[in-house]
Design an enzyme around this catalytic site. Structure first.
Site, short mmCIF file in Angstrom:
data_model
loop_
_atom_site.label_atom_id
_atom_site.label_comp_id
_atom_site.label_asym_id
_atom_site.label_seq_id
_atom_site.Cartn_x
_atom_site.Cartn_y
_atom_site.Cartn_z
N ILE A 153 -3.29 -6.94 3.00
CA ILE A 153 -3.30 -5.51 2.74
C ILE A 153 -2.01 -4.93 3.31
O ILE A 153 -1.39 -5.51 4.19
CB ILE A 153 -4.54 -4.80 3.31
N ASP A 154 -1.61 -3.79 2.79
CA ASP A 154 -0.32 -3.22 3.17
C ASP A 154 -0.27 -2.84 4.65
O ASP A 154 -1.30 -2.62 5.28
CB ASP A 154 -0.04 -1.96 2.33
N LYS A 155 0.94 -2.74 5.15
CA LYS A 155 1.17 -2.41 6.56
C LYS A 155 0.40 -1.16 6.99
O LYS A 155 -0.22 -1.13 8.04
CB LYS A 155 2.67 -2.21 6.80
#
Length: 344
Positions: A153-155
């Site tokens: 999942i994105d930062k």
């Protein structure tokens, strides 16, 4: 031997690493023995592990390691892409572990944490933290398990992430992401109101032809890969809406790109234009209210709330849920109060 990497997406780490056409003069031979001859540096155990997880196909059908190849067969091997050759340094970073056993761990990832070390982010990542955790808690002989990614999942997206602790679990779980048999629900705050209480967004997702850093929608299917997002309205606040999104596919930035495509960028999403006031009044008091919300939530308002999967060893169906993080909940509370005051 042909080698073809089929990039599925950032969150769905299963790739077609090999596509081999068996020579017509090839004598009948077990597939594990045949692949040992064709793939340099591999082992029979790794091939059998991949076969056991259902990651080897012949003529588009999953086969076991005792399948006997014959001339003309088309062999496909789907494996998790090996991580970049970066040494993962154990770091004592606090992490929220929701569940852990000898095969896997479910982590509740905070905002502003990169999942895997890479260019510009060699330290402070989730894998640095998990490596430390595994080594600290390893009581048996031999090396401690290594964290093996199944998806990402994105930062700046918070929420649940599934990580394997051995190669078999990684391939088994990755196959579920590849075949869309996992359950993944996200909670998002988006700009604007919806006419319908629920709906489905469809449209190929691929790298933008103008800016490779962002994803774009190609509704005619001329580029990108098929992507489907189901959404359901949870709370309406007039100018923004809280929605639950369920992924049928898992492309890079899927929810963020799909929501922008239908005119509802995620609140605070700098990449897709949601960090500006897109709906509302021209009153300075309203502008200040939204700016305060941006300060509380300086990221895209997206949280991986639920993940469900089949356990690689027990075969049990497992599901985990994570509450909204404090920053998103604070913004929801403020908009609730704002909406209630506006009605008075």
């Amino acid at each position: 031997m042909q080698t073809e990497e089929q990039n599925i997406n950032e969150e769905q780490e299963l790739y077609e690493n090999y596509r081999i056409e068996v020579e017509k003069g090839q004598k009948i031979l077990r597939i594990d023995k045949y692949l040992m001859m064709r793939i340099e540096g591999t082992s029979r155990n790794k091939i059998q592990t991949a076969a056991k997880a259902g990651c080897i196909k012949v003529n588009n059908a999953v086969v076991k390691s005792n399948y006997r190849v014959k001339g003309g067969d088309i062999i496909q091997i789907f494996l998790t892409r090996p991580p970049q050759e970066i040494e993962i340094i154990p770091q004592d970073i606090p992490i929220d572990i929701v569940y852990e056993d000898e095969d896997l761990v479910v982590v509740n990832k905070p905002a502003n944490m990169v999942v895997h070390p890479g260019y510009g982010n060699y330290y402070g990542t989730l894998l640095n933290a998990l490596t430390f955790h595994f080594e600290k808690n390893h009581k048996e002989e031999g090396e401690a398990p290594k964290p093996l990614l199944v998806h990402r999942i994105d930062k700046d997206t918070t929420g649940l992430l599934l990580v394997a602790k051995n190669e078999y679990a990684q391939t088994f779980l990755s196959k579920q992401f590849f075949e869309h048999t996992t359950q993944r629900q996200y909670i998002a705050i988006v700009w604007g109101d919806f006419q319908q209480d629920e709906g489905t967004i469809e449209g190929n997702i691929g790298r933008s032809l103008k800016d490779r850093k962002i994803m774009d929608i190609f509704p005619d299917g001329e580029h990108g890969k098929s992507a489907i997002t189901h959404y359901k309205v949870q709370q309406r606040f007039g100018y923004i809406t809280q929605v639950m999104c369920q992924l049928e596919t898992g492309r890079t930035h899927q929810i963020r790109a799909h929501m922008k495509y239908i005119g509802h960028p995620l609140f605070g999403d700098k990449t897709y234009g949601g960090d500006k006031i897109l709906k509302g009044t021209t009153f300075s008091k309203y502008k200040q209210f939204v700016e305060n919300c941006f300060q509380i939530l300086p990221r895209q308002a997206l949280h991986a709330a639920t993940i469900g999967f089949t356990h690689p060893k027990s075969g049990e169906r497992m599901s985990f849920t994570s509450d909204l993080p404090q920053d998103m909940q604070s913004v929801i509370d403020r908009w609730t109060q704002y909406t209630n005051n506006s009605k008075q």
